[in-house]
Design a protein around this motif. Structure first.
Motif, PDB file in Angstrom:
ATOM      1  N   ASN A 102       0.850  -1.183   0.000  1.00 36.06           N
ATOM      2  CA  ASN A 102       0.000   0.000   0.000  1.00 36.06           C
ATOM      3  C   ASN A 102       0.883   1.229   0.000  1.00 36.06           C
ATOM      4  O   ASN A 102       2.113   1.126   0.122  1.00 36.06           O
ATOM      5  N   ARG A 156      -9.630   0.234  -0.201  1.00 35.81           N
ATOM      6  CA  ARG A 156     -10.440  -0.216  -1.339  1.00 35.81           C
ATOM      7  C   ARG A 156     -11.918   0.076  -1.091  1.00 35.81           C
ATOM      8  O   ARG A 156     -12.635   0.524  -1.998  1.00 35.81           O
ATOM      9  N   GLN A 180      -5.337  -2.073   3.452  1.00 40.02           N
ATOM     10  CA  GLN A 180      -5.618  -2.249   2.025  1.00 40.02           C
ATOM     11  C   GLN A 180      -7.117  -2.396   1.783  1.00 40.02           C
ATOM     12  O   GLN A 180      -7.687  -1.754   0.899  1.00 40.02           O
ATOM     13  N   TYR A 195      -0.829  -0.330 -10.782  1.00 43.41           N
ATOM     14  CA  TYR A 195      -1.841  -1.366 -11.007  1.00 43.41           C
ATOM     15  C   TYR A 195      -2.406  -1.150 -12.409  1.00 43.41           C
ATOM     16  O   TYR A 195      -2.087  -0.162 -13.081  1.00 43.41           O
ATOM     17  N   ASN A 246      -4.213   1.418  -3.516  1.00 41.81           N
ATOM     18  CA  ASN A 246      -5.404   0.592  -3.359  1.00 41.81           C
ATOM     19  C   ASN A 246      -6.678   1.419  -3.501  1.00 41.81           C
ATOM     20  O   ASN A 246      -7.650   0.973  -4.123  1.00 41.81           O
TER      21      ASN A 246
END
Length: 339
Positions: A153, A202, A198, A331, A167
């Motif tokens: 993270n 999210r 995390q 990501y 995240n």
């Protein structure tokens, strides 16, 4: 000839068996570049023949290095964290460093115990998962003399160094994508945010993206399961969700394994994905692309996080001090047929 019985083989035994002085044998092990190659080869053959194993504890007292790196992961059932550990090992192994691996089961108390053990065993560096620690763990890590990496993270303020990805941003982006696809009743399914920054980030990303789009968020919109995430859990959850009077038309799983479970149940029970319900995951495990309906997901580079964490640790141990505090591995939204 190898030694037999319970007698501990010592450096003196290597010296006697090789016919070389104790000083020469010791120098060959501690400063090999100062000993002729033929002599080193002879000593190595003798070591293998008699089964000598160096006393690393004694050596570390001299070198002030144990050549051990402590790593804490929450679980190993998910291949993401196995990939992460593999990435760490891939960097450490050529450097003759050993990884001490502990599994916390998402328990801050177990993480604290692991950190205590690493410090007691004179680990040179410690890599932990995330930023959710007990106060004592924070104290132990802040007082630890070696490098500390908090992985998986990102934060504006870190204890020492962080290697991971956003995240929160990943969850926001996937939620916006589902909204943009025209889904009206989107449900988020995620693991417990307790002691899991995390999962917390999210979940917050999903809520913020929904509200920014003018969507309401209620108790029915967010479904929480107990960690660890499992395929079986996803099978149970999808049945509960589709039994609702107002069924979701899209489900965003914040972990990949339960998303797989939901997908497999749908395919086995005549539920069309994405026509009856769209499913998105988070992690991009290898099965996700191989399902009969390939699954949309957030691709995470677990191995790269591990490799960068280990590279950062080794650079710091070698004296580098100009590295940034946070390292964003990134990501990627992997859009497939399930949405």
């Amino acid at each position: 000839m190898a030694q037999t019985g319970n007698k501990k083989v010592t450096l003196k035994d290597v010296s006697k068996a090789s016919g070389l002085s104790l000083i020469t044998v010791s120098r060959a092990l501690r400063q090999p570049e100062t000993v002729h190659a033929d002599t080193r080869a002879k000593i190595q053959r003798t070591i293998e023949e008699i089964g000598y194993i160096p006393n690393l504890t004694a050596r570390s007292l001299v070198s002030q290095r144990s050549d051990m790196i402590g790593v804490v992961v929450p679980i190993l059932a998910s291949s993401l964290f196995a990939d992460f550990a593999q990435g760490v090992s891939h960097v450490l192994e050529p450097r003759k460093q050993q990884m001490l691996l502990a599994v916390s089961d998402w328990s801050p108390a177990k993480e604290e115990e692991a950190v205590r053990t690493f410090i007691a065993r004179q680990a040179d560096a410690i890599i932990v998962t995330g930023f959710s620690h007990t106060e004592m763990t924070r104290k132990l890590l802040s007082q630890f003399s070696g490098p500390v990496v908090e992985a998986w993270n990102l934060r504006d303020s870190v204890m020492d160094s962080a290697v991971g990805f956003d995240n929160y941003g990943a969850s926001v982006e996937m939620t916006r994508y589902l909204i943009g696809r025209g889904y009206e009743n989107i449900v988020m399914v995620g693991g417990s945010s307790a002691h899991n920054d995390q999962a917390e980030d999210r979940t917050r990303g999903f809520i913020d993206a929904m509200r920014a789009a003018g969507r309401s968020v209620s108790g029915d919109t967010i479904v929480e399961f107990d960690n660890p995430a499992t395929i079986e859990g996803g099978v149970a959850l999808i049945q509960t969700l589709l039994a609702r009077k107002q069924k979701p038309d899209a489900i965003f799983f914040l972990a990949e394994l339960p998303a797989h479970g939901a997908m497999l149940w749908c395919m086995s029970n005549g539920v069309s994905v994405p026509d009856d319900v769209a499913i998105a995951g988070f992690g991009d495990l290898s099965l996700s692309a191989l399902l009969p309906v390939p699954m949309t997901t957030v691709q995470i580079k677990g191995r790269a996080i591990g490799e960068r964490s280990a590279e950062l640790v080794m650079a710091r141990l070698d004296g580098a001090s100009d590295s940034p505090a946070s390292h964003d591995i990134g990501y990627h939204l992997q859009i497939r047929e399930s949405t």
